[in-house]
Enzyme design. Structure first.
Site, short mmCIF file in Angstrom:
data_model
loop_
_atom_site.label_atom_id
_atom_site.label_comp_id
_atom_site.label_asym_id
_atom_site.label_seq_id
_atom_site.Cartn_x
_atom_site.Cartn_y
_atom_site.Cartn_z
N GLU A 1 0.89 -1.18 0.00
CA GLU A 1 0.00 0.00 0.00
C GLU A 1 0.92 1.21 0.00
OE1 GLU A 1 -3.15 -0.01 -0.26
OE2 GLU A 1 -3.84 -1.96 0.42
N CYS B 1 -2.07 9.34 2.12
CA CYS B 1 -1.84 8.79 0.79
C CYS B 1 -2.99 9.12 -0.14
CB CYS B 1 -1.64 7.28 0.89
SG CYS B 1 -2.96 6.45 1.78
P1 NAP Z 1 8.20 5.26 4.77
O1 NAP Z 1 9.34 6.15 5.03
O2 NAP Z 1 8.25 4.39 3.58
O3 NAP Z 1 8.04 4.35 6.08
C1 NAP Z 1 7.01 3.40 6.20
C2 NAP Z 1 7.53 2.22 6.99
O4 NAP Z 1 8.50 1.55 6.20
C3 NAP Z 1 8.23 2.60 8.28
O5 NAP Z 1 7.98 1.61 9.24
C4 NAP Z 1 9.69 2.61 7.88
O6 NAP Z 1 10.56 2.40 8.97
C5 NAP Z 1 9.74 1.48 6.91
N1 NAP Z 1 10.78 1.55 5.89
C6 NAP Z 1 11.23 2.65 5.24
N2 NAP Z 1 12.15 2.29 4.32
C7 NAP Z 1 12.28 0.95 4.41
C8 NAP Z 1 13.10 0.00 3.73
N3 NAP Z 1 13.94 0.36 2.77
N4 NAP Z 1 12.98 -1.30 4.07
C9 NAP Z 1 12.13 -1.68 5.03
N5 NAP Z 1 11.33 -0.83 5.72
C10 NAP Z 1 11.40 0.47 5.40
O7 NAP Z 1 6.84 6.03 4.67
P2 NAP Z 1 6.28 7.09 5.72
O8 NAP Z 1 6.99 8.36 5.52
O9 NAP Z 1 6.25 6.51 7.10
O10 NAP Z 1 4.75 7.18 5.25
C11 NAP Z 1 4.36 7.97 4.21
C12 NAP Z 1 4.18 7.17 2.95
O11 NAP Z 1 3.25 6.11 3.17
C13 NAP Z 1 3.60 8.00 1.85
O12 NAP Z 1 4.22 7.69 0.64
C14 NAP Z 1 2.14 7.57 1.84
O13 NAP Z 1 1.48 7.82 0.64
C15 NAP Z 1 2.25 6.14 2.15
N6 NAP Z 1 0.97 5.62 2.65
C16 NAP Z 1 0.25 4.77 1.86
C17 NAP Z 1 -0.97 4.30 2.29
C18 NAP Z 1 -1.78 3.35 1.45
O14 NAP Z 1 -2.66 2.69 1.99
N7 NAP Z 1 -1.53 3.21 0.16
C19 NAP Z 1 -1.48 4.70 3.51
C20 NAP Z 1 -0.72 5.58 4.29
C21 NAP Z 1 0.51 6.03 3.85
P3 NAP Z 1 11.33 3.62 9.70
O15 NAP Z 1 10.30 4.54 10.25
O16 NAP Z 1 12.12 2.94 10.74
O17 NAP Z 1 12.16 4.27 8.63
#
Ligand code: NAP
Length: 467
Positions: free
Chosen positions: A229, A263
């Site tokens: 997602e 998102c």
């Molecule tokens: P993020 O930086 O990708 O982090 C999300 C999760 O992934 C965190 O637990 C993070 O851990 C972990 N993570 C980051 N990079 C990783 C990697 N290379 N390998 C494994 N785990 C990794 O995203 P965010 O800033 O928290 O959230 C915002 C994003 O989420 C936006 O792009 C938004 O659109 C998306 N989102 C999508 C949905 C949907 O349902 N489609 C819903 C809500 C949000 P750490 O915190 O420890 O870095």
């Protein structure tokens, strides 16, 4: 990234956590495996009852959970309490529907046999979750997964550790046996090894495109099921017959939901030429008049962004968009002083290659686009790598039907803003990810959809091996 609570409204470090080490992770994996053996054999009704009790706790303690969300990631306090209520609704939905969704589908029956499709749990599901809806994102994975008989391992975003621990505690208090839902306090560098571990059956991630790519690659390398997602740059179309008052009011709400950090927040506002000037004027005036400030104050309309890094990224995306030729109609800068505040911003004349047009902007920044007609609106709406949600305002029924079919997105809302709802599947196409959460589709992502065909069995009940 440190695992800590830093208040986004003040910049103050509230609490720091020591990350789980190798021994602690090993113990949790072993516990998950043991717990699955027992949990997966329990009747669905028993598992559903646990999730139902979690709903009651969420309702009763929504203020406490709400304050925690606001403290850790800056969500407006009213929205935070609503999020806890939504989690209760989601848990209740799966508690009520679980048995129906998991009931085997009978295909044929004869005196000596039965052909059916059964739904069986997979094992431990690892959930890598984001901070933006720190309770809802987790609950919408956990409620169906647990009712289905899986056990959950949560790796939450590093800036919401207290929410992560509160959710583990929530399920424990709801009666989940030890090990059925566990939080791992770990950084993202540990995720690859977890996916490779035989005791992890599958992985779901909600987060950025970068996280999705990395986790999908790791899961692919292990041939394990994954659900992604990811991000979005949702279009919001305003067509010639639209009710302008409703379109403007909804457009503002759709952009500033969660202070712009959703998102499915509308990000690109695509308006036909005939009403563009009137829409732009009213939308800009409303955005510019919003109250920015303390998220604990119920009068505030836009709170801080969750981290200084997100604030820097949003500011840079706006600067680069302006450098590429975009015009700032309102906002366009940070708020001086402590906390991660950015003014609600409207950009016009945004070139296609500018960040505000082609990237996800995770803050209160709207990009306006003028198009000649409905054809142009649909073409521009679909001219993106993302495909999460899309909203359109029109009073023309034929046009509404066409938009619903032609917009490339996981959800299309006509005359309303995109929102998730436990009764409807949620997810995206293109780079917004794959798989679905919510409804029966979400529950069926993490089950073995098993074909069972039995024939030539004795029809005499006395011949049963256990009789
Ligand atoms: P993020 O930086 O990708 O982090 C999300 C999760 O992934 C965190 O637990 C993070 O851990 C972990 N993570 C980051 N990079 C990783 C990697 N290379 N390998 C494994 N785990 C990794 O995203 P965010 O800033 O928290 O959230 C915002 C994003 O989420 C936006 O792009 C938004 O659109 C998306 N989102 C999508 C949905 C949907 O349902 N489609 C819903 C809500 C949000 P750490 O915190 O420890 O870095």
């Amino acid at each position: 990234m440190a695992i800590e609570t830093v208040n986004p409204a003040t910049g103050q470090r509230v609490r720091t956590f020591e990350a789980d080490g190798t021994a602690a992770i090993e113990a949790k994996l072993a516990l998950a495996q043991t717990a699955f053996g027992d949990w997966s054999r329990r009747p669905v009704a028993e598992r559903a009852a646990v999730v139902g009790r979690a709903a009651e706790i969420l309702d009763t303690e929504r203020q406490t959970f709400g304050r925690l969300m606001t403290l850790e990631m800056g969500k407006l306090i009213g929205a935070a309490e609503q999020e806890a209520e939504k989690c209760a609704t989601g848990c209740r939905y799966y508690a009520q529907k679980g048995e129906e969704f998991l009931r085997p589908e009978l295909v044929a029956e004869s005196p000596g046999g039965r052909d059916e499709i059964a739904f069986q749990p997979l094992g431990a599901v690892l959930a890598v979750m984001p901070w933006n809806f720190p309770f809802w994102q987790v609950i919408r994975f956990a409620a169906p997964a647990l009712v289905a008989g899986n056990v959950g391992l949560l790796k939450h975003a590093s800036n919401v550790p207290q929410c992560a621990l509160a959710i583990e505690d929530l399920f424990r208090r709801a009666g989940a046996p030890v090990g059925v839902f566990q939080t791992l306090l770990i950084g993202s560098d540990r995720v690859g090894a977890l996916i490779a571990d035989d005791r992890v059956a599958a992985v779901t991630v909600t987060g950025s495109e970068a996280a999705g790519r990395s986790i999908a690659a790791a899961a692919g390398g292990q041939l394990k099921k994954s659900v992604l997602e990811l991000g979005g740059s949702d279009p919001f179309l305003v067509l010639g017959s639209a009710d302008l008052d409703r379109a403007v009011a909804t457009a503002v709400k759709a952009r500033i939901v969660n202070s712009g950090q959703s998102c499915i927040a509308a990000k690109r506002f695509i308006v036909v030429d005939a009403i563009y000037d009137r829409f732009a004027e009213r939308f800009t005036a409303t955005m510019g008049a919003l109250t920015v400030g303390d998220p604990m104050d119920p009068k505030t309309e836009i709170g801080p962004l969750a981290t200084p890094a997100i604030l820097d990224e949003v500011a840079a995306q706006v600067e680069r968009s302006v450098a590429a030729g975009a015009k700032v109609l309102t906002g366009g800068r940070r708020v001086a002083g402590p906390g991660n505040f950015y003014l609600p911003t409207v950009l016009a004349n945004v070139p296609p290659a500018a960040p505000a047009a082609c990237q996800e902007v995770f803050g209160p920044v709207a990009a306006l686009f003028r198009v000649a007609d409905t054809d142009g609106a649909i073409a521009l709406a679909n001219a993106t790598h993302f495909g999460l949600g899309a909203a359109a305002f029109t009073r023309d029924r034929g046009e509404a039907e066409r938009l619903a079919r032609e917009l490339q997105a996981g959800s299309v809302f006509i005359n309303g803003m995109v929102a998730s709802d436990a009764r409807f599947p949620f997810g995206g196409v293109k780079r917004s990810g794959y798989g679905r959460e919510l409804a029966r589709f979400g529950l069926h992502e993490f089950v073995n959809i098993k074909t069972i065909r039995m024939a030539d069995l004795p029809t005499d009940p006395a011949s049963r091996a256990d009789s």
